[in-house]
Design an enzyme around this catalytic site. Structure first.
Site, short mmCIF file in Angstrom:
data_model
loop_
_atom_site.label_atom_id
_atom_site.label_comp_id
_atom_site.label_asym_id
_atom_site.label_seq_id
_atom_site.Cartn_x
_atom_site.Cartn_y
_atom_site.Cartn_z
N LYS A 130 24.67 6.24 42.44
CA LYS A 130 23.33 6.62 42.88
C LYS A 130 22.30 6.57 41.77
CE LYS A 130 24.74 9.49 46.80
NZ LYS A 130 26.14 9.09 46.83
N ARG A 160 27.38 -1.70 53.95
CA ARG A 160 28.34 -1.93 55.03
C ARG A 160 27.64 -1.69 56.36
NH1 ARG A 160 28.94 3.34 56.52
NH2 ARG A 160 29.00 4.90 54.86
#
Length: 669
Positions: A119, A300
């Site tokens: 992140k 994804r």
């Protein structure tokens, strides 16, 4: 250069594996399933053209072993792998292994995954690309002193996050300096246990946020588009419960700005395939013109992709396959923007107890027929059937229920209808909670945010009491089940309550959640029964009971409910509620309490992560005692009362069974 995929292996299980197979069947692509010991008889295995056993039930020994997936491809001749979501779907090493083995990976490149995996690095990359990010610290210095100093600079409240985290794991809200050290310790430990990385970042905590994400797609020629947003704000434990598209109240201008930012993010990493750029929106002053910030990118397909499919009419799995084959995206951005139609809402049906802290549940599914009552504009994606087991090894999601409507109100109404007509028995689920949330006036008004469930806990998380009327319904179900179990046509063997001149009277006994005996007096004549419980009397006529569905006429009103009856309990599922009513054998004593006062047992099978106290230590009510991990979630077990710890003999890493006595809190002398 394009390559037509002929046989696709789905490196996943459950609902997403079944979902991918449905598209492959339509496209004429053969499918291969993989399965662990626990999934030998699973629905996705039955649906596939071929299936390969890959190991024991724990995912780390089966679904997470890349070598076993590659070997399964070689054994079956599969020329492509779809990773689904979870497991290996965002594992760059697996994507590289597929490429090295000459197998098409239906997903983004390993390079793109790595760019968004951590992140902190992803936020720095997005800043450089001109995408707005939440103010915070994502540096390399991970010392406690630096993290504390940075949190003070940002200003409380702050959010601590594991850089490799997801699904709420490794995340802590911190409102004061005093809370910070223990929050850092817990987030770091959870990051290490769940992702093998305890690196943390700190962000300014947005007090009233909405979680809005943009569906993006990229192809091998560098084209990137978005397919509108999804609002995923209604969450528990930082995990989504209800998702919808488009986001309630979002203006066209804001949608355009967020879409442009999402496409910039995809282009910055040369993204190929399906992805989701997630934003946090500060709606403290309303959504109109609200600031939004990049939160993370999921490289994804997302669980909630069906709502995007519902409003666009596109099959996103088909898009994934086309892009993986080297083809161009089927639609340009302006074409996509012309096709948005209506509104769609999705709920996640979980095996979990909303009234017990959303703890996951295990057990065998009894009544469940997900496709029996699906109407126009409604959809159910399920990976289990009646008789299947929900185990401790995998995520406890049972199904996704989706509904489309011309507007938000009609979509919500259609989804309520679908949930109400999808009964589940055999284990605890969140079905009743979902119905309550969908009917909540603030949700229906579009006033959603990530703190919605906590703000509405008095109405959403209070378990309705079983009423005298409910016990009467349970009594009627017992009589109906008794009648249907009689075989043959001998009139003297029939259990239809026939008596010459006199009504038949008997008593039935139940037990409430406090262990008290509830008595029902039943007076029956033919198919009509009068049931008295406490000061309530119900006149009922049993119309029909086919083993699942009980049709009754109660006080002149005919209704239908789903019922299961056995010697221990009666399960009733009405459109609004699911009730499991314990039966009591009146000729025996009440069951002894399994736990004495202060006895603490494991809520489910799991692993002890940390022991906070020692045997003989004096503790206060609410003090943390143990931290355990079960079904991918971390639980802190606290003292139910003040007293002295007794019988503690646990160590970190130890496995415990569900219901096992962990320790006892003895009263202070």
């Amino acid at each position: 250069m394009t390559h037509r995929i002929r046989k696709l292996l789905i490196a996943n299980r459950g609902e997403i594996a079944c979902r991918v197979m449905a598209t492959c069947e339509r496209l004429g692509i053969k499918t291969v399933a993989v399965y662990s010991d626990a999934d030998r008889d699973a629905l996705h295995v039955a649906m596939a053209d071929e299936a390969v056993h890959i190991g024991p039930a724990p995912a780390r020994e089966s679904y997470l072993v890349a070598e076993k997936i590659i070997d399964a491809c070689k054994r079956t001749g599969a020329d492509a792998v779809h990773p689904g979501y979870g497991f290996l779907s965002e594992n760059p090493a697996f994507a590289e292994a597929c490429q090295k083995a000459g197998i098409i990976f239906v997903g983004p490149s390993a390079q793109s995954m790595r760019a968004m995996a951590l992140k902190g690095a992803a936020k720095a990359l997005m800043e450089d690309a001109g995408v707005p990010v939440v103010p915070g610290y994502h540096g390399d210095d991970q010392s406690l002193e630096t993290l504390v100093a940075e949190a003070e600079l940002i200003g409380f409240p702050v959010l601590i996050k594991a850089v490799a985290g997801g699904g709420g794991k490794g995340m802590r809200k911190v409102y004061s300096l005093e809370e910070l050290p223990s929050a850092i310790e817990g987030a770091r430990r959870e990051g290490e246990n769940s992702f093998g990385d305890g690196t943390l970042l700190i962000e300014k905590l947005i007090e009233k946020p909405r979680h809005i994400e943009m569906q993006v797609f990229g192809d091998v020629n560098g084209t990137a588009v978005h397919l509108f947003e999804r609002d995923c704000s209604l969450q528990r434990r930082h995990q989504k419960v209800i998702e919808e598209a488009p986001a309630p109240g979002m203006s066209a201008e804001m949608r355009r700005a967020m879409g442009d930012a999402a496409v910039k993010a995809a282009e910055a990493i040369g993204y190929v395939g399906a992805g989701t750029v997630e934003f946090i929106v500060d709606v403290a002053n309303g959504i109109d013109g609200a600031p939004f910030y990049f939160m993370e990118m999921n490289t994804r397909l997302q669980v909630e992709h069906p709502v995007t499919e519902a409003i666009t009419g596109q099959d996103l799995v088909e898009w994934q396959i086309m892009v993986a084959e080297g083809k161009d995206l089927p639609l340009a951005q302006d074409e996509i923007e012309m096709m948005a139609d209506g509104h769609a809402v999705e709920v996640r049906l979980y095996a979990e107890d909303p009234y017990g802290g959303f703890l996951p549940a295990t057990g065998k599914i009894g009544l469940f027929d997900p496709f029996a009552n699906v109407g126009a504009g409604q959809r159910i994606d399920a990976g289990v059937r009646a008789g299947d087991a929900v185990s401790i090894h995998y995520d406890p999601m049972i199904a996704k229920l989706i509904a489309w409507g011309e507007d938000r109100e009609s979509a919500i109404n259609a989804l309520i209808d679908l949930v109400e007509n999808t009964p589940v028995s055999g284990l605890t689920t969140n079905r009743d909670f979902l119905i309550s949330a969908l009917k909540d006036k603030d949700f229906r008004a579009g006033d959603v945010h990530t703190g919605f469930i906590e703000a509405h806990k008095n109405t959403l998380l209070t378990k309705p009491a079983v009423s005298a009327h409910d016990y009467a319904l349970a009594s009627a179900a017992i009589l109906a089940a008794r009648h249907t179990r009689i075989e043959g046509t001998d009139p003297w063997a029939m259990a239809d309550n026939f008596r010459l001149n006199l009504a038949h009277s008997e008593k039935l006994w139940f037990e409430n959640e406090d262990g008290e005996v509830i008595t029902a007096t039943v007076a029956a004549c033919n198919s009509t029964v009068t049931i008295t419980v406490a000061d309530a009397t119900v006149d009922a006529r049993i119309i029909d009971f086919d083993g699942d569905t009980l049709t009754l006429e109660v006080d002149g009103l005919r209704s239908r409910l789903f019922a299961e009856v056995d010697e221990a309990k009666v399960t009733l599922v009405t459109p609004e509620r699911t009730m499991v009513i314990k039966r009591h054998a009146r000729d025996g004593g009440l069951d002894d309490e399994v736990e004495g006062p202060g006895t603490i047992t494991a809520p489910m099978p799991g692993k002890i992560l940390d022991v906070k106290v020692t045997d003989g230590e004096t503790v206060e009510k609410g003090q943390p005692l143990l931290i355990m991990e079960a079904m991918k979630m971390e639980q802190t077990i606290t003292a139910p009362k003040a007293g002295t710890v007794s019988g503690l003999a646990l160590t970190p890493g130890q496995q415990v069974t569900g219901g096992a006595v962990l320790l006892t809190i003895q009263d202070k002398e």
